[in-house]
Motif scaffolding. Structure first.
Motif, PDB file in Angstrom:
ATOM      1  N   MET A   1       1.649   2.688  -8.001  1.00 56.31           N
ATOM      2  CA  MET A   1       1.853   1.380  -8.603  1.00 56.31           C
ATOM      3  C   MET A   1       0.679   0.488  -8.222  1.00 56.31           C
ATOM      4  O   MET A   1       0.242   0.460  -7.083  1.00 56.31           O
ATOM      5  N   LYS A   2       0.202  -0.249  -9.213  1.00 55.35           N
ATOM      6  CA  LYS A   2      -0.810  -1.276  -8.986  1.00 55.35           C
ATOM      7  C   LYS A   2      -0.303  -2.572  -9.610  1.00 55.35           C
ATOM      8  O   LYS A   2       0.549  -2.547 -10.503  1.00 55.35           O
ATOM      9  N   VAL A   3      -0.816  -3.688  -9.144  1.00 53.98           N
ATOM     10  CA  VAL A   3      -0.465  -4.972  -9.727  1.00 53.98           C
ATOM     11  C   VAL A   3      -1.743  -5.752 -10.017  1.00 53.98           C
ATOM     12  O   VAL A   3      -2.754  -5.578  -9.340  1.00 53.98           O
ATOM     13  N   THR A   4      -1.673  -6.580 -11.043  1.00 54.76           N
ATOM     14  CA  THR A   4      -2.790  -7.455 -11.380  1.00 54.76           C
ATOM     15  C   THR A   4      -2.270  -8.865 -11.573  1.00 54.76           C
ATOM     16  O   THR A   4      -1.108  -9.070 -11.932  1.00 54.76           O
ATOM     17  N   VAL A   5      -3.128  -9.828 -11.339  1.00 52.04           N
ATOM     18  CA  VAL A   5      -2.791 -11.238 -11.538  1.00 52.04           C
ATOM     19  C   VAL A   5      -3.652 -11.756 -12.671  1.00 52.04           C
ATOM     20  O   VAL A   5      -4.878 -11.628 -12.649  1.00 52.04           O
ATOM     21  N   ASP A   6      -3.021 -12.326 -13.688  1.00 53.82           N
ATOM     22  CA  ASP A   6      -3.736 -12.944 -14.804  1.00 53.82           C
ATOM     23  C   ASP A   6      -4.238 -14.301 -14.336  1.00 53.82           C
ATOM     24  O   ASP A   6      -3.457 -15.241 -14.176  1.00 53.82           O
ATOM     25  N   GLU A   7      -5.530 -14.386 -14.111  1.00 53.59           N
ATOM     26  CA  GLU A   7      -6.104 -15.621 -13.561  1.00 53.59           C
ATOM     27  C   GLU A   7      -5.972 -16.803 -14.514  1.00 53.59           C
ATOM     28  O   GLU A   7      -5.997 -17.953 -14.068  1.00 53.59           O
TER      29      GLU A   7
ATOM     30  N   LEU B   1       5.997 -13.680  -0.629  1.00 58.55           N
ATOM     31  CA  LEU B   1       6.887 -12.526  -0.725  1.00 58.55           C
ATOM     32  C   LEU B   1       6.237 -11.210  -0.339  1.00 58.55           C
ATOM     33  O   LEU B   1       6.924 -10.290   0.116  1.00 58.55           O
ATOM     34  N   CYS B   2       4.928 -11.091  -0.523  1.00 54.36           N
ATOM     35  CA  CYS B   2       4.256  -9.820  -0.263  1.00 54.36           C
ATOM     36  C   CYS B   2       2.804 -10.056   0.168  1.00 54.36           C
ATOM     37  O   CYS B   2       1.864  -9.748  -0.569  1.00 54.36           O
ATOM     38  N   PRO B   3       2.600 -10.595   1.363  1.00 50.44           N
ATOM     39  CA  PRO B   3       1.243 -10.929   1.807  1.00 50.44           C
ATOM     40  C   PRO B   3       0.342  -9.716   2.031  1.00 50.44           C
ATOM     41  O   PRO B   3      -0.875  -9.858   2.102  1.00 50.44           O
ATOM     42  N   GLU B   4       0.930  -8.532   2.116  1.00 47.64           N
ATOM     43  CA  GLU B   4       0.130  -7.326   2.288  1.00 47.64           C
ATOM     44  C   GLU B   4      -0.609  -6.942   1.010  1.00 47.64           C
ATOM     45  O   GLU B   4      -1.585  -6.197   1.047  1.00 47.64           O
TER      46      GLU B   4
ATOM     47  N   GLY C   1       6.181   1.808   0.388  1.00 46.81           N
ATOM     48  CA  GLY C   1       7.118   0.977   1.131  1.00 46.81           C
ATOM     49  C   GLY C   1       7.047  -0.497   0.774  1.00 46.81           C
ATOM     50  O   GLY C   1       7.913  -1.263   1.163  1.00 46.81           O
ATOM     51  N   LEU C   2       5.995  -0.897   0.044  1.00 44.73           N
ATOM     52  CA  LEU C   2       5.863  -2.304  -0.353  1.00 44.73           C
ATOM     53  C   LEU C   2       6.106  -2.528  -1.845  1.00 44.73           C
ATOM     54  O   LEU C   2       5.985  -3.645  -2.333  1.00 44.73           O
ATOM     55  N   GLU C   3       6.473  -1.449  -2.559  1.00 38.26           N
ATOM     56  CA  GLU C   3       6.696  -1.578  -3.993  1.00 38.26           C
ATOM     57  C   GLU C   3       7.796  -2.578  -4.309  1.00 38.26           C
ATOM     58  O   GLU C   3       7.675  -3.380  -5.231  1.00 38.26           O
ATOM     59  N   SER C   4       8.867  -2.554  -3.545  1.00 33.02           N
ATOM     60  CA  SER C   4       9.986  -3.465  -3.779  1.00 33.02           C
ATOM     61  C   SER C   4       9.551  -4.919  -3.593  1.00 33.02           C
ATOM     62  O   SER C   4       9.904  -5.790  -4.401  1.00 33.02           O
TER      63      SER C   4
END
Length: 63
Positions: free
Chosen positions: A1-7, A19-22, A42-45
């Motif tokens: 899983m990867k995540v992206t932020v739409d700037e 919620l997820c500083p890592e 372990g950080l997917e949730s």
């Protein structure tokens, strides 16, 4: 899983960082960015919780 932020959508609320500083960080200008690598096991949730709680819906899960 990867995540992206739409700037273009991010308003700098920082909910993702709370919620997820890592996985998420804020730039010097106050906008969210995501670690470009895979979300650590372990950080997917926590990452999904950040996606669900983003007020601007600026975070997306990618493969």
């Amino acid at each position: 899983m990867k995540v992206t932020v739409d700037e273009d959508r991010c308003a700098g609320h920082g909910m993702c960082l709370t919620l997820c500083p890592e996985v998420f960080d804020l730039t010097d200008d106050g906008w969210a960015v995501a670690d470009p690598g895979d979300v650590p096991e372990g950080l997917e949730s926590a990452a999904r919780e950040a996606i669900e709680n983003c007020p601007e819906r600026a975070i997306r899960e990618t493969d």
